[in-house]
Design an enzyme around this catalytic site. Structure first.
Site, PDB file in Angstrom:
ATOM      1  N   HIS A  39     -31.604  -6.829  -9.256  1.00 56.06           N
ATOM      2  CA  HIS A  39     -30.773  -6.905 -10.184  1.00 56.06           C
ATOM      3  C   HIS A  39     -31.174  -5.925 -11.629  1.00 56.06           C
ATOM      4  CE1 HIS A  39     -27.892  -8.626 -13.174  1.00 56.06           C
ATOM      5  NE2 HIS A  39     -29.103  -8.873 -13.933  1.00 56.06           N
ATOM      6  N   GLY A  75      -5.274  12.891   3.307  1.00 55.30           N
ATOM      7  CA  GLY A  75      -6.495  12.534   3.720  1.00 55.30           C
ATOM      8  C   GLY A  75      -7.806  12.729   3.177  1.00 55.30           C
ATOM      9  N   ILE A 135      -9.856  15.288   3.103  1.00 51.71           N
ATOM     10  CA  ILE A 135     -10.100  16.632   2.592  1.00 51.71           C
ATOM     11  C   ILE A 135      -9.182  16.945   1.146  1.00 51.71           C
ATOM     12  CG2 ILE A 135     -10.044  19.219   2.939  1.00 51.71           C
ATOM     13  CD1 ILE A 135     -10.692  18.655   5.748  1.00 51.71           C
ATOM     14  N   GLY A 157      -5.397  17.883   8.646  1.00 47.95           N
ATOM     15  CA  GLY A 157      -6.085  17.383   9.955  1.00 47.95           C
ATOM     16  C   GLY A 157      -6.857  18.687  10.561  1.00 47.95           C
ATOM     17  N   ALA A 187     -19.704  14.285  10.375  1.00 50.56           N
ATOM     18  CA  ALA A 187     -20.963  14.888  10.960  1.00 50.56           C
ATOM     19  C   ALA A 187     -22.015  13.927  11.478  1.00 50.56           C
ATOM     20  CB  ALA A 187     -21.600  15.610   9.597  1.00 50.56           C
ATOM     21  N   ASP A 212     -17.091  16.799  16.906  1.00 47.79           N
ATOM     22  CA  ASP A 212     -15.623  16.914  16.628  1.00 47.79           C
ATOM     23  C   ASP A 212     -14.912  17.365  17.854  1.00 47.79           C
ATOM     24  OD1 ASP A 212     -16.147  16.373  14.079  1.00 47.79           O
ATOM     25  OD2 ASP A 212     -15.217  18.315  13.187  1.00 47.79           O
ATOM     26  N   CYS A 223     -20.442  21.834   8.357  1.00 47.76           N
ATOM     27  CA  CYS A 223     -20.882  20.905   7.386  1.00 47.76           C
ATOM     28  C   CYS A 223     -21.490  21.679   6.272  1.00 47.76           C
ATOM     29  CB  CYS A 223     -21.704  19.977   7.978  1.00 47.76           C
ATOM     30  SG  CYS A 223     -22.691  18.856   7.178  1.00 47.76           S
TER      31      CYS A 223
HETATM   32  P1  NAD Z   1      -6.794  13.880   7.698  1.00 46.17           P
HETATM   33  O1  NAD Z   1      -6.548  13.383   8.875  1.00 46.17           O
HETATM   34  O2  NAD Z   1      -7.832  12.923   6.826  1.00 46.17           O
HETATM   35  O3  NAD Z   1      -5.660  13.670   6.729  1.00 46.17           O
HETATM   36  C1  NAD Z   1      -4.538  14.425   7.103  1.00 46.17           C
HETATM   37  C2  NAD Z   1      -3.349  13.964   6.294  1.00 46.17           C
HETATM   38  O4  NAD Z   1      -2.251  14.866   6.301  1.00 46.17           O
HETATM   39  C3  NAD Z   1      -2.751  12.492   6.925  1.00 46.17           C
HETATM   40  O5  NAD Z   1      -2.627  11.644   6.036  1.00 46.17           O
HETATM   41  C4  NAD Z   1      -1.299  13.136   7.410  1.00 46.17           C
HETATM   42  O6  NAD Z   1      -0.431  12.083   7.550  1.00 46.17           O
HETATM   43  C5  NAD Z   1      -1.036  14.045   6.498  1.00 46.17           C
HETATM   44  N1  NAD Z   1      -0.016  15.079   6.948  1.00 46.17           N
HETATM   45  C6  NAD Z   1      -0.079  15.610   8.287  1.00 46.17           C
HETATM   46  N2  NAD Z   1       0.955  16.538   8.085  1.00 46.17           N
HETATM   47  C7  NAD Z   1       1.700  16.457   7.311  1.00 46.17           C
HETATM   48  C8  NAD Z   1       2.834  17.103   6.555  1.00 46.17           C
HETATM   49  N3  NAD Z   1       3.440  18.259   7.326  1.00 46.17           N
HETATM   50  N4  NAD Z   1       2.874  16.931   5.308  1.00 46.17           N
HETATM   51  C9  NAD Z   1       2.336  15.998   4.516  1.00 46.17           C
HETATM   52  N5  NAD Z   1       1.443  15.270   4.921  1.00 46.17           N
HETATM   53  C10 NAD Z   1       0.978  15.637   6.337  1.00 46.17           C
HETATM   54  O7  NAD Z   1      -7.547  15.274   7.904  1.00 46.17           O
HETATM   55  P2  NAD Z   1      -8.242  16.070   6.931  1.00 46.17           P
HETATM   56  O8  NAD Z   1      -8.071  15.502   5.322  1.00 46.17           O
HETATM   57  O9  NAD Z   1      -7.862  17.509   6.861  1.00 46.17           O
HETATM   58  O10 NAD Z   1      -9.575  16.135   7.357  1.00 46.17           O
HETATM   59  C11 NAD Z   1      -9.965  16.453   8.728  1.00 46.17           C
HETATM   60  C12 NAD Z   1     -10.947  15.675   9.143  1.00 46.17           C
HETATM   61  O11 NAD Z   1     -12.082  15.946   8.508  1.00 46.17           O
HETATM   62  C13 NAD Z   1     -10.876  14.288   8.829  1.00 46.17           C
HETATM   63  O12 NAD Z   1     -10.350  13.747  10.192  1.00 46.17           O
HETATM   64  C14 NAD Z   1     -12.177  13.948   8.710  1.00 46.17           C
HETATM   65  O13 NAD Z   1     -12.929  13.183   9.651  1.00 46.17           O
HETATM   66  C15 NAD Z   1     -13.160  15.093   8.325  1.00 46.17           C
HETATM   67  N6  NAD Z   1     -13.332  15.086   6.877  1.00 46.17           N
HETATM   68  C16 NAD Z   1     -14.531  14.032   6.483  1.00 46.17           C
HETATM   69  C17 NAD Z   1     -14.884  14.273   5.293  1.00 46.17           C
HETATM   70  C18 NAD Z   1     -15.927  13.020   4.939  1.00 46.17           C
HETATM   71  O14 NAD Z   1     -16.607  12.277   5.559  1.00 46.17           O
HETATM   72  N7  NAD Z   1     -15.981  12.743   3.512  1.00 46.17           N
HETATM   73  C19 NAD Z   1     -14.567  14.826   4.402  1.00 46.17           C
HETATM   74  C20 NAD Z   1     -13.533  15.811   4.619  1.00 46.17           C
HETATM   75  C21 NAD Z   1     -13.213  15.994   6.084  1.00 46.17           C
END
Ligand code: NAD
Length: 476
Positions: free
Chosen positions: A446, A184, A186, A273, A322, A314, A45
């Site tokens: 407000h 996703g 990130i 992921g 976090a 995690d 984090c």
């Molecule tokens: P995620 O699970 O959010 O997204 C991964 C995405 O990649 C999914 O939509 C999936 O369908 C796609 N994907 C997988 N394989 C693929 C491929 N071969 N080709 C194209 N797309 C594909 O994962 P992330 O963005 O890596 O984040 C990881 C974790 O970190 C998340 O689960 C989240 O909990 C955590 N995170 C949280 C925050 C926050 O709270 N703001 C910020 C960053 C990360």
């Protein structure tokens, strides 16, 4: 000479799960040893996740705010970017925060060992110090808080052009074109940073929507804005082949309506992921069990199959957030101190720090449908919010889900500027068992965006002050 150290509680991993657990346990009177390879507590984090990415998202916001000030009659020159200074400033934030955690450790008399630990037996840890020396640590209790790491993708290419969520935070140069694999959390957050800095960003997502799991209507305002921010978003598309050549990464896509013609990207960011860090702990020499994805199996107190060993954050399962880790850490520490605790949240808020931000907690429309819950849903579009207008951000939406019979609030979703700050009111309402009337009758200041929460609750009963819905024939 290796020593045999003793501790009442060993916490392996000093991220927001581990350090929260260690601090809480110390506050409850336990003698605690916290282990991590980093110089100070902070974990992913602080060192290479939430905090550096949010610092960069702040920079992105400064750039876009300055550009969009034009509509108010303010014109700024295009920004001059000093990437060294940007990295230094981010580094200072990290140092200040992690240094502060180090001080909190000392103040609480938590022994901090800069070391990696693995199990020798269920009560004995092998400790590998940063300086190369080794010790043994005997612990009455252990909390595993080792977090997660980015999932790998495709062929293992070693290239400066290929980034993951960790090295993408070290912006050494701004790529002319960037392919983000994974739409996703990130991918969208870091993709937004690079786009604001001037890279032409393409996102490729295997699924049929960005931010799978979030409700469609909440993602819609983000998708609309990303149409201008990103070059392209390719849904239902995968990378079929990727290799490095002199002028960039040569990528071939496969998917609906995508040309099979290879394309060249200056850099590629993989964010498909994260995987739990359960391997490398030598769990085989304990009774601890993991699922097929490597998540450690735990009960409501976060206790593993070994009654004196707990796992949090995690490494102990979704959601990988976090604040969920910290909350679990407090539960586990409380259980070890003999308190009646359980991790039973009604609402774990999720926030995606894009522009606009997307936040939700409790049930979503999707999860309510899957569970067959009978719900009433009301939406308050930010076009009707005075505060949103003054910010030029009428593109938001606040949405509330209540139990159809009792009006008890069971979910909230917000898309809009600052949604991440606003969602806590929903989490509190859900945890306190509030009904829609409670939010409707609570006087909100407000003009603020928080009024959208109050008005969404009012809308459950048909009308809210700033929205008028003509009565339908079926309405009584
Ligand atoms: P995620 O699970 O959010 O997204 C991964 C995405 O990649 C999914 O939509 C999936 O369908 C796609 N994907 C997988 N394989 C693929 C491929 N071969 N080709 C194209 N797309 C594909 O994962 P992330 O963005 O890596 O984040 C990881 C974790 O970190 C998340 O689960 C989240 O909990 C955590 N995170 C949280 C925050 C926050 O709270 N703001 C910020 C960053 C990360």
């Amino acid at each position: 000479m290796p020593e045999t150290l003793k501790t009442q509680l060993a916490v392996i991993g000093a991220g927001p799960g581990g350090y929260a657990a260690a601090f809480h346990a110390a506050d409850l009177g336990l003698q605690v040893t916290l282990l991590d390879v980093q110089p100070n507590p902070g974990g992913t984090c602080l060192y290479r996740g939430c905090i550096p990415s949010k610092a960069l998202l702040h920079v992105a916001k400064l750039i876009t705010d300055a550009r969009e000030a034009e509509e108010w009659g303010l014109t700024f020159a295009p920004p001059q970017m000093d990437l060294d200074k940007m990295r230094r400033r981010t580094g200072q934030v990290i140092e200040q925060m992690t240094g502060g955690l180090g001080q909190l450790c000392r103040a609480r008399k938590v022994a901090y060992l800069r070391a990696r630990a693995t199990f020798m037996t269920s009560h004995r840890l092998a400790v590998f110090h940063e300086d190369g020396s080794e010790d043994t640590l005997e612990a009455e209790y252990v909390i595993i808080a080792t977090g997660s790491r980015p999932a790998l993708f495709g062929p293992l290419i070693k290239s400066d052009r290929l980034m993951n969520s960790t090295n993408a935070l070290q912006i050494d140069r701004i790529p002319s074109t960037l392919l983000v694999i994974g739409g996703g959390y990130i991918g969208l957050e870091l993709g937004s940073v690079y786009a604001a800095l001037g890279a032409k960003v393409t996102v490729v997502e295997a699924g049929d929507m960005l931010l799978a799991g979030a409700d469609r209507d909440l993602v819609a305002p983000l998708e609309k804005r990303l149409e201008h921010t990103f070059e392209e978003v390719l849904l239902k598309t995968k990378v079929a082949d990727m290799r490095e050549q002199e002028d960039g990464m040569r990528v071939q896509f496969e998917g609906e309506g995508v040309s099979a013609e290879p394309r060249i990207f200056d850099k590629v960011l993989v964010c498909v992921g994260r995987k739990p860090n359960s391997r490398g702990l030598n769990l085989a020499d304990t009774a601890i069990e993991t699922d097929n994805k490597g998540f450690i199996l735990v009960d409501a107190q976060r206790r593993t199959a070994e009654p004196h060993i707990f796992a949090i954050g995690d490494v102990a399962g979704q959601p990988m957030l976090a604040h969920k880790a910290s909350a679990e850490g407090k539960v586990a520490a409380g259980a070890i101190a003999g308190k009646k605790t359980a991790f039973e949240p009604q609402a774990i808020p999720a926030v995606v720090f894009t522009d606009p931000e997307i936040a939700w907690c409790g049930e979503t429309e999707n999860s309510a449908r899957e569970k067959g819950l009978s719900v009433h849903i009301a939406r308050f579009p930010w076009a009707a919010s005075g505060r949103a207008s003054t910010l030029s951000r009428s593109d938001g939406l606040t949405k509330i889900l209540v139990d159809a019979e009792t009006s008890q609030i069971i979910g909230m979703g917000i898309a809009g500027s600052g949604a991440g700050e606003l969602i806590s009111e929903g989490a509190l309402a859900i945890e306190m068992g509030a009904v829609a009337e409670d939010l409707d009758m609570t006087i909100h200041p407000h003009p603020t965006l928080s009024e959208t929460v109050m008005e969404s609750a009012a809308a459950i009963f048909g009308q809210s002050t700033h929205i008028y819905r003509p009565a339908r024939k079926t309405d009584k």
